[in-house]
Scaffold this motif. Sequence first.
Motif, PDB file in Angstrom:
ATOM      1  N   PHE A   4      73.098  71.699  35.729  1.00 25.47           N
ATOM      2  CA  PHE A   4      72.975  71.599  34.275  1.00 25.47           C
ATOM      3  C   PHE A   4      71.677  70.891  33.889  1.00 25.47           C
ATOM      4  N   TYR A   5      71.103  70.179  34.849  1.00 17.90           N
ATOM      5  CA  TYR A   5      69.840  69.470  34.628  1.00 17.90           C
ATOM      6  C   TYR A   5      68.640  70.358  34.929  1.00 17.90           C
ATOM      7  N   THR A   6      68.740  71.127  36.008  1.00 19.74           N
ATOM      8  CA  THR A   6      67.657  72.033  36.399  1.00 19.74           C
ATOM      9  C   THR A   6      68.283  73.334  36.892  1.00 19.74           C
ATOM     10  N   ILE A  55      85.352  64.964  32.264  1.00 21.77           N
ATOM     11  CA  ILE A  55      84.406  65.440  33.267  1.00 21.77           C
ATOM     12  C   ILE A  55      84.653  64.667  34.559  1.00 21.77           C
ATOM     13  N   PHE A  56      84.893  65.393  35.639  1.00 16.11           N
ATOM     14  CA  PHE A  56      85.145  64.773  36.939  1.00 16.11           C
ATOM     15  C   PHE A  56      83.916  64.929  37.837  1.00 16.11           C
ATOM     16  N   PHE A  57      83.590  63.854  38.558  1.00 17.49           N
ATOM     17  CA  PHE A  57      82.433  63.847  39.448  1.00 17.49           C
ATOM     18  C   PHE A  57      82.874  63.441  40.854  1.00 17.49           C
ATOM     19  N   PRO A  58      82.527  64.220  41.881  1.00 17.88           N
ATOM     20  CA  PRO A  58      82.902  63.862  43.256  1.00 17.88           C
ATOM     21  C   PRO A  58      82.091  62.711  43.844  1.00 17.88           C
ATOM     22  N   SER A  59      81.025  62.290  43.167  1.00 23.38           N
ATOM     23  CA  SER A  59      80.260  61.133  43.646  1.00 23.38           C
ATOM     24  C   SER A  59      79.859  60.263  42.461  1.00 23.38           C
ATOM     25  N   ASP A  83      76.366  58.894  37.447  1.00 22.64           N
ATOM     26  CA  ASP A  83      75.280  58.080  36.898  1.00 22.64           C
ATOM     27  C   ASP A  83      74.060  58.931  36.561  1.00 22.64           C
ATOM     28  N   PHE A  84      73.768  59.919  37.401  1.00 16.88           N
ATOM     29  CA  PHE A  84      72.604  60.775  37.186  1.00 16.88           C
ATOM     30  C   PHE A  84      72.705  61.496  35.843  1.00 16.88           C
ATOM     31  N   TYR A  85      73.847  62.103  35.586  1.00 11.57           N
ATOM     32  CA  TYR A  85      73.997  62.846  34.339  1.00 11.57           C
ATOM     33  C   TYR A  85      74.025  61.915  33.127  1.00 11.57           C
ATOM     34  N   TYR A  86      74.686  60.789  33.266  1.00 10.21           N
ATOM     35  CA  TYR A  86      74.756  59.860  32.133  1.00 10.21           C
ATOM     36  C   TYR A  86      73.363  59.349  31.762  1.00 10.21           C
ATOM     37  N   LYS A  87      72.562  59.005  32.774  1.00 11.31           N
ATOM     38  CA  LYS A  87      71.211  58.503  32.519  1.00 11.31           C
ATOM     39  C   LYS A  87      70.315  59.569  31.894  1.00 11.31           C
ATOM     40  N   ASN A  88      70.672  60.833  32.105  1.00 11.93           N
ATOM     41  CA  ASN A  88      69.865  61.921  31.557  1.00 11.93           C
ATOM     42  C   ASN A  88      70.475  62.531  30.295  1.00 11.93           C
ATOM     43  N   GLY A  89      71.375  61.795  29.666  1.00 12.38           N
ATOM     44  CA  GLY A  89      71.861  62.171  28.349  1.00 12.38           C
ATOM     45  C   GLY A  89      72.949  63.218  28.307  1.00 12.38           C
ATOM     46  N   PHE A  90      73.670  63.413  29.411  1.00 14.89           N
ATOM     47  CA  PHE A  90      74.761  64.388  29.447  1.00 14.89           C
ATOM     48  C   PHE A  90      76.112  63.685  29.299  1.00 14.89           C
ATOM     49  N   PHE A  91      77.071  64.388  28.693  1.00 17.10           N
ATOM     50  CA  PHE A  91      78.474  63.958  28.642  1.00 17.10           C
ATOM     51  C   PHE A  91      78.632  62.561  28.030  1.00 17.10           C
ATOM     52  N   ILE A  92      77.794  62.239  27.061  1.00 15.75           N
ATOM     53  CA  ILE A  92      77.764  60.886  26.499  1.00 15.75           C
ATOM     54  C   ILE A  92      79.096  60.499  25.861  1.00 15.75           C
TER      55      ILE A  92
END
Length: 366
Positions: free
Chosen positions: A146-148, A185-189, A194-203
């Motif tokens: 979703f980022y790239t 939103i579920f994340f396996p790691s 943290d990566f998505y949150y820092k990049n403005g996703f799923f706020i």
Amino acid sequence: MLISMKIVIISSLFPPNSYGGAEQIACAEAEKLAREGNKVIVLTLKFDKGYACSTSDAKNLQIIEVSHKNIFNYYNIGKKSICLRFIWHIIDTFNFRLANDIAEILKRESPDIVTCHNIKGLSLLTPLKIKKLKIKNYAVVHDVSFYTPSGLIEWGKEKSWEHMGVLTRIYRFFTRRLMSYPEKIFFPSRWLLDFYYKNGFFINQEKLYKPNELGFVCENKSVDSGGKVANNFLYVGKIEHHKGILLLLDAFERLKPTNVTLDIIGNGVLMSEVKKHAQTNPNIKIHGQISREKLPEFYRNAKAVIVPSVVYENAPNVVYEALSCGVPVIVARIGGACEPIIEGKNGYIFNPGDVDDLVEKMKKYL
């Protein structure tokens, strides 16, 4: 057993038409929910060659396939040119025809919950359609796609045009909004969360860490059937550049072991190059693609499993499979792949792309 809920799992690919670990996780979840008595429907892409998707004989499990309605099937994206992939991503982002088809199926089935795994190829408009139907919607995020668009960020190339160019920024503008509709939103790691949150996703959505549970029931020791201590390293994965297979071959040849082998399981575009290494080094054994049922034997007979990725990984299944068999893992310090590793206890972590560091970690098992 009474059926307690009706659940739809959306996954662009599904075994045997799978490409990576996300499909294995979706399959395991579907089978588990079905065994628990839920009515489970898997919504996935129809394979171009006409092979029907299949899974175990779990009751209460149905598979519905839909046509991709794009210029080619998602399964074949890696074989296409950059230009064709660019066009494919534009269509997929706004594939209203496919999203409408999926919405019609959901109207007919009227599930209690829809869980989206990898929806690439199934239209990024699908979560919006689910919300409009007022169906509870969850999503499991497996990578950085979703980022790239490629879903691959190579170590040291984080700021390249592929990830920071104007077109990719426009892509992120839309994916942030189109993926804002699932409730959880579920994340396996933890790294991926943290990566998505820092990049403005799923706020504004509930974000939950849910580690992969895909493993094997194995004896917790690394010995072969003859009772001797295991004497080989093991690689399981795609034979492609981003998985670090060439880095591993370089490290193994620098190691120059005389009585240790490197077993390689998998397939991919670099297979011919790997075979060249095997022709000059008899200690490199290529097994090709094997069934999942045969993997535990290879894990049990390994000194260590090596995960040498040069891209940011989420939570590779191979790490959890190896650990479930009591086999240590040597993994690159990149992304979430190294999260389960406690150095010196269940494996070692090396600096990504650093062949000398990888050699030093491999020496610890000689």
